[in-house]
Design an enzyme around this catalytic site. Sequence first.
Site, PDB file in Angstrom:
ATOM      1  N   HIS A  44       0.914  -1.312   0.017  1.00 46.66           N
ATOM      2  CA  HIS A  44      -0.319   0.118   0.043  1.00 46.66           C
ATOM      3  C   HIS A  44       0.844   1.334   0.028  1.00 46.66           C
ATOM      4  O   HIS A  44       0.239   2.477  -0.134  1.00 46.66           O
ATOM      5  CB  HIS A  44      -0.974  -0.056   1.145  1.00 46.66           C
ATOM      6  CG  HIS A  44      -0.144   0.252   2.618  1.00 46.66           C
ATOM      7  ND1 HIS A  44      -0.067  -0.858   3.330  1.00 46.66           N
ATOM      8  CD2 HIS A  44       0.186   1.504   3.147  1.00 46.66           C
ATOM      9  CE1 HIS A  44       0.934  -0.404   4.403  1.00 46.66           C
ATOM     10  NE2 HIS A  44       0.697   0.938   4.467  1.00 46.66           N
TER      11      HIS A  44
ATOM     12  N   ASP B  29      -0.274  -7.391   0.568  1.00 41.35           N
ATOM     13  CA  ASP B  29      -0.007  -6.059   1.037  1.00 41.35           C
ATOM     14  C   ASP B  29       1.804  -6.427   1.022  1.00 41.35           C
ATOM     15  O   ASP B  29       2.396  -5.962   2.225  1.00 41.35           O
ATOM     16  CB  ASP B  29      -0.216  -5.651   2.294  1.00 41.35           C
ATOM     17  CG  ASP B  29      -0.044  -4.100   2.532  1.00 41.35           C
ATOM     18  OD1 ASP B  29       0.498  -3.362   1.570  1.00 41.35           O
ATOM     19  OD2 ASP B  29      -0.380  -3.541   3.474  1.00 41.35           O
TER      20      ASP B  29
ATOM     21  N   GLY C  64       3.913   5.800   9.059  1.00 39.41           N
ATOM     22  CA  GLY C  64       5.269   5.909   8.797  1.00 39.41           C
ATOM     23  C   GLY C  64       6.039   4.441   9.011  1.00 39.41           C
ATOM     24  O   GLY C  64       7.194   4.304   8.579  1.00 39.41           O
TER      25      GLY C  64
ATOM     26  N   SER D 219       4.748   1.725   8.034  1.00 41.70           N
ATOM     27  CA  SER D 219       4.538   0.643   6.985  1.00 41.70           C
ATOM     28  C   SER D 219       5.663   0.207   6.540  1.00 41.70           C
ATOM     29  O   SER D 219       6.394   0.900   6.164  1.00 41.70           O
ATOM     30  CB  SER D 219       3.624   1.531   5.973  1.00 41.70           C
ATOM     31  OG  SER D 219       2.003   1.450   6.593  1.00 41.70           O
TER      32      SER D 219
ATOM     33  N   SER E 157       1.949  -3.778   7.710  1.00 42.34           N
ATOM     34  CA  SER E 157       0.625  -3.540   6.850  1.00 42.34           C
ATOM     35  C   SER E 157      -0.323  -2.450   7.428  1.00 42.34           C
ATOM     36  O   SER E 157      -0.314  -1.303   7.035  1.00 42.34           O
ATOM     37  CB  SER E 157      -0.304  -4.774   6.619  1.00 42.34           C
ATOM     38  OG  SER E 157      -1.241  -4.332   5.987  1.00 42.34           O
TER      39      SER E 157
END
Length: 469
Positions: A212, A242, A322, A324, A339
């Site tokens: 993402h 993801d 941040g 991720s 995720s």
Amino acid sequence: MGHPRRSAHRVARLVAIGAVVCGGLMVSQAAADGSPAQGPGGRPARALQDTPGSPEAELARSLVDRLGASRTAGSWIAADGKAVVAVTDAAAAAEVDRAGARAKQVRYSMRRLRSAAETLRRAPRVAGTAWAVDATTNKVVVLGDSTVSADQWSRMKGVAAGIGGEVRMERTTGSFSTRTAGAEPIFTRGGRCSAGFNVTDGQSGYILTAGHCGPNGTAWFADSQGTTGVGTTVRSDFPGSDFSLVRYQNPASDQSSVLNAGDGQVVRITAAADPVVGQKVFRSGSTSGLRSGEVTALNATVNYPEGTVSGLIQTNVCAEPGDSGGPLFDRNTALGVTSGGTGDCTSGGVTFFQPVTKALTALGVRIPDAPASDGDAAGAAPTAPTDGSSVGAQAQPGAPDRPGAPSQPVAPIIPGTQGDTSTLAGIAGYARRLGPGLALVGAGLLGFLATLVIRPGRRRYRGYSTRWG
């Protein structure tokens, strides 16, 4: 009694020596970036070398595979470190006990729990909901965040009631969201994520991160101004899964399997594996740093506003925007990339991770130092070490002589970030970290030299008579 001036001189010398020692300690700590690792809710994380080994997890996995989904309902690691396997009959329980694990007899098999989860997946999608099998309670737990309306939640309850007693409904605070804004921070023109793991296809080097974070063609930079390029996304899968693959722009970049875990700690990743419920894990992200917690469920499904992602690892490790794409790991074993979830690192929360094994298989890549073998997915080691040792043991500052550790532990450095001293900005950042300690060392040395040059004067006594005139 010593003379006051000489005593003051000695005190000054001791103070100067103390300043040199304290400054040296500050310099060494700044060089290692050694602030305490934080656990969920800001609590200190356990030391990386204290993470439990994998033999119990491997035992649980092997028993579940051998007995099958009709006679088992998952496994987990209990608080005492013992492997527990949920079973549906007495014969299976006896087999688990003979193997050295602990059996817990339950009502619903994993096959039935998976069927319940599949029914939930086929129902009309409701953003802000998530579900996963909770092996410890033998239930499929459905979570609804604060964005789910009363009517939507009522409809979900209706679906659950139609399934049966294997489903439990729970509301949670906050809202499920992807954690785009580690590991090192990597920037697009409009957001920030965290680098996950370095991977390779045998010819080129890549960063494995969250899907993402950006679609194919997304350009990534080491700074928010977009002046120092890192690479470009060449494969992205989201929603559904993801994960994404960022090809390094500069072939000279450090593309080894050494992971910057944050807070001055580095780990050499040598394998990839699927975790087990109850396993102690670490997560690193560019916003909240190094955090620890436990795996609470596997094969979770989350309905983000952007779409549904399935097959995720559910944990109680906190995360923030941040983080991720940042790595989830246990000692030297890669487990997942961040995720999304709900909550933060002040109040805690739930965080979901894309399993690394699935991403490696889909992308055709592997961990650089993971040995390839027949049956492995793109060279990814299928399991963590089973002997309780650290394969290619992690390297930590101050312990370069650990077995398998590099002689000079160095975290992967993205040009322009705090570890980079090849640019003026990197040198300036490095100097800012070392500056206070160096200043104290310099002041202490000057003070010590001054005590050598300036000697205490001798007091002149007047020759008073012992007799009064």
